[in-house]
Write an enzyme that holds these catalytic residues in place. Sequence first.
Site, short mmCIF file in Angstrom:
data_model
loop_
_atom_site.label_atom_id
_atom_site.label_comp_id
_atom_site.label_asym_id
_atom_site.label_seq_id
_atom_site.Cartn_x
_atom_site.Cartn_y
_atom_site.Cartn_z
N PHE A 44 0.85 -1.18 0.00
CA PHE A 44 0.00 0.00 0.00
C PHE A 44 0.89 1.23 0.00
O PHE A 44 1.85 1.29 0.77
CB PHE A 44 -0.93 0.01 1.22
CG PHE A 44 -1.90 -1.13 1.22
CD1 PHE A 44 -3.06 -1.06 0.44
CD2 PHE A 44 -1.64 -2.28 1.95
CE1 PHE A 44 -3.94 -2.13 0.42
CE2 PHE A 44 -2.53 -3.36 1.92
CZ PHE A 44 -3.68 -3.28 1.15
N THR A 45 0.57 2.17 -0.87
CA THR A 45 1.32 3.43 -0.89
C THR A 45 0.77 4.28 0.25
O THR A 45 -0.31 4.85 0.16
CB THR A 45 1.15 4.15 -2.23
OG1 THR A 45 1.59 3.27 -3.25
CG2 THR A 45 1.97 5.43 -2.28
N MET A 64 -4.78 6.50 -0.32
CA MET A 64 -3.92 5.34 -0.41
C MET A 64 -4.16 4.56 -1.70
O MET A 64 -5.28 4.50 -2.19
CB MET A 64 -4.21 4.44 0.79
CG MET A 64 -3.09 3.50 1.14
SD MET A 64 -3.45 2.64 2.68
CE MET A 64 -2.83 3.80 3.88
N CYS A 65 -3.11 3.98 -2.21
CA CYS A 65 -3.27 3.18 -3.41
C CYS A 65 -2.71 1.79 -3.15
O CYS A 65 -1.81 1.61 -2.33
CB CYS A 65 -2.65 3.96 -4.55
SG CYS A 65 -1.37 3.29 -5.52
N ARG A 66 -3.33 0.80 -3.76
CA ARG A 66 -2.97 -0.60 -3.56
C ARG A 66 -2.15 -1.05 -4.77
O ARG A 66 -2.58 -0.86 -5.91
CB ARG A 66 -4.23 -1.43 -3.45
CG ARG A 66 -4.04 -2.92 -3.59
CD ARG A 66 -5.31 -3.68 -3.21
NE ARG A 66 -6.46 -3.43 -4.08
CZ ARG A 66 -6.67 -4.03 -5.25
NH1 ARG A 66 -5.81 -4.89 -5.72
NH2 ARG A 66 -7.74 -3.76 -5.97
#
Length: 191
Positions: A44-45, A64-66
């Site tokens: 996760f970012t 958040m990005c996955r």
Amino acid sequence: MAASRGLWMGLVLLGVLGVLQTRAQDPVSVQPEFQQDKFLGRWFTAGLASNSSWFREKKAALSMCRSTVAPTEEGALNITSTFLRKNQCETRTLLLQPAGRPGRYTYTSPHWGSTYSVWVVDTDYKEFALLYSEGAKGPGQDFRMATLYSRSQTPGAELKQKFMAFCKAQGFTEDIVVFLPRNDKCMEEQD
Ligand SMILES: *[C@@H]1O[C@H](CO)[C@@H](O)[C@H](O)[C@H]1NC(C)=O
Ligand SMILES: *[C@@H]1O[C@H](CO)[C@@H](O)[C@H](O)[C@H]1NC(C)=O
């Protein structure tokens, strides 16, 4: 005498230039004995810092990005990321090409033709990875970014501090470091 002095000067210059060149190519070090196979899988970012004007404008709206990191048959790293944009989940793939030592990659934007260097600076593979990227060629040349990859959607205070210290060491000021909030929408696998 003059000749040996010239040679000596030459060697000194080469030495100095050698040092400068390594610095110019690698502003950061990579994780010693980086093991790409352990770096694969879900991340996760959780944090970002960048000096790009785009980032300054948008940072408050980011979440958040996955990402899923997988090797390709050609030896590149396939980073497929899902993120929320205009209230929709979008997926993008970045292909990172190995560049020199393990943990160092380059990415060429198919859209702009710009090339970026990416370094995995520090990772324990199980909880976190600290990445640094910099534009090397083309329109994105003046771009620098630090990224916190976390295996968990809820990174602890210690990890956040670690990332903040990393960002400061790379010359980012606190006001351009963001910890991205979770968004429940795009965090689960679609399939
Ligand atoms: C990268 O991974 C995604 C998701 O698994 C896949 O759809 C895509 O085809 C892959 N691309 C390459 C070039 O391997
Ligand atoms: C970002 O940092 C780099 C390196 O310090 C610098 O060359 C560049 O101009 C900066 N970009 C912006 C938009 O401030």
